[in-house]
Design an enzyme around this catalytic site. Sequence first.
Site, mmCIF file in Angstrom:
data_model
loop_
_atom_site.group_PDB
_atom_site.id
_atom_site.type_symbol
_atom_site.label_atom_id
_atom_site.label_comp_id
_atom_site.label_asym_id
_atom_site.label_seq_id
_atom_site.Cartn_x
_atom_site.Cartn_y
_atom_site.Cartn_z
ATOM 1 N N SER A 177 0.845 -1.193 0.000
ATOM 2 C CA SER A 177 0.000 0.000 0.000
ATOM 3 C C SER A 177 0.874 1.233 0.000
ATOM 4 O O SER A 177 2.028 1.194 0.480
ATOM 5 C CB SER A 177 -0.895 -0.010 1.251
ATOM 6 O OG SER A 177 -1.509 1.247 1.458
ATOM 7 N N LYS A 186 2.768 -2.752 6.288
ATOM 8 C CA LYS A 186 2.975 -2.712 4.847
ATOM 9 C C LYS A 186 4.399 -2.260 4.500
ATOM 10 O O LYS A 186 4.979 -2.722 3.509
ATOM 11 C CB LYS A 186 1.944 -1.798 4.187
ATOM 12 C CG LYS A 186 0.520 -2.344 4.224
ATOM 13 C CD LYS A 186 0.387 -3.675 3.517
ATOM 14 C CE LYS A 186 -1.072 -4.085 3.348
ATOM 15 N NZ LYS A 186 -1.217 -5.424 2.709
ATOM 16 N N TYR A 201 -1.094 -0.693 10.444
ATOM 17 C CA TYR A 201 -1.234 -1.113 9.047
ATOM 18 C C TYR A 201 -0.086 -0.562 8.205
ATOM 19 O O TYR A 201 0.557 -1.293 7.440
ATOM 20 C CB TYR A 201 -2.574 -0.635 8.516
ATOM 21 C CG TYR A 201 -2.803 -0.842 7.041
ATOM 22 C CD1 TYR A 201 -3.314 -2.033 6.555
ATOM 23 C CD2 TYR A 201 -2.538 0.179 6.126
ATOM 24 C CE1 TYR A 201 -3.548 -2.214 5.200
ATOM 25 C CE2 TYR A 201 -2.767 0.007 4.772
ATOM 26 C CZ TYR A 201 -3.272 -1.191 4.313
ATOM 27 O OH TYR A 201 -3.500 -1.364 2.966
#
Length: 248
Positions: free
Chosen positions: A133, A150, A146
């Site tokens: 991402s 990533k 998150y």
Amino acid sequence: MAITIDLAGQVALVTGGGRGVGRGITDRLLAAGATVAVVGRSEPDDLPGGVTFNAADVRDPDAAAAFIEAVVAEHGRLDIVVNNAGGSPSVAAADASPRFSTKIIELNLLSALHVAHAARSMMTMGVIVNVASLSALRPSPGTAAYGAAKAGLVNLTRTLAMEWAPAIRVCAVSAGAVRTEGFEDYYGGPEGAAAVEATIPMGRAASPTDVGDAVVFLASPLARYITGANLEVHGGGEALTLHGLLGP
């Protein structure tokens, strides 16, 4: 002769391949001629014909080994692995419990490591594509765990690419905003979603099949000399800080 991508005879596994971005990846691999197996917590109602489904928690290394073995047993080989399963609700870092953060990191980073490790033992040659991402490459307020996971996934991609070359290529796709089923809800409704898309130079969020096409390219012979790469699929980048709308 025209340049084409033909994955006929190749067997691909897509984690989280039944919905959202994963479904776009599944659809494009199928369109390129690959045989596709998907893994998820629950089976979608509308999987395309011929796609096989394995119910499993990708965060569990024993489950990862089991479904990799099941795919090889059913199809006789494994050529392409796409670590797509992931995601996170928006929670400020100060409000996120340790248990919440641990689960987010397990889903977005450790699951890919477990699946890649299990797949490596079953592949003589092949490609692993990790779906990362833009949150890996810039601050990710509201999704700190998150974004960190990533970022770790991008580093893992580069490390495994060096360790496993030349037999196994390992690449990443860092997606920007993608118009999935939950896109508008995530950004507070149609107006918020439109504000996000207005910040993207291409004038729209990606579709799941845009990400799928990037995965198909990296999995194809056209990318035979590409490994350790992180392909950014973001329509020219995001300027979401202008609207206070940073997110995965």
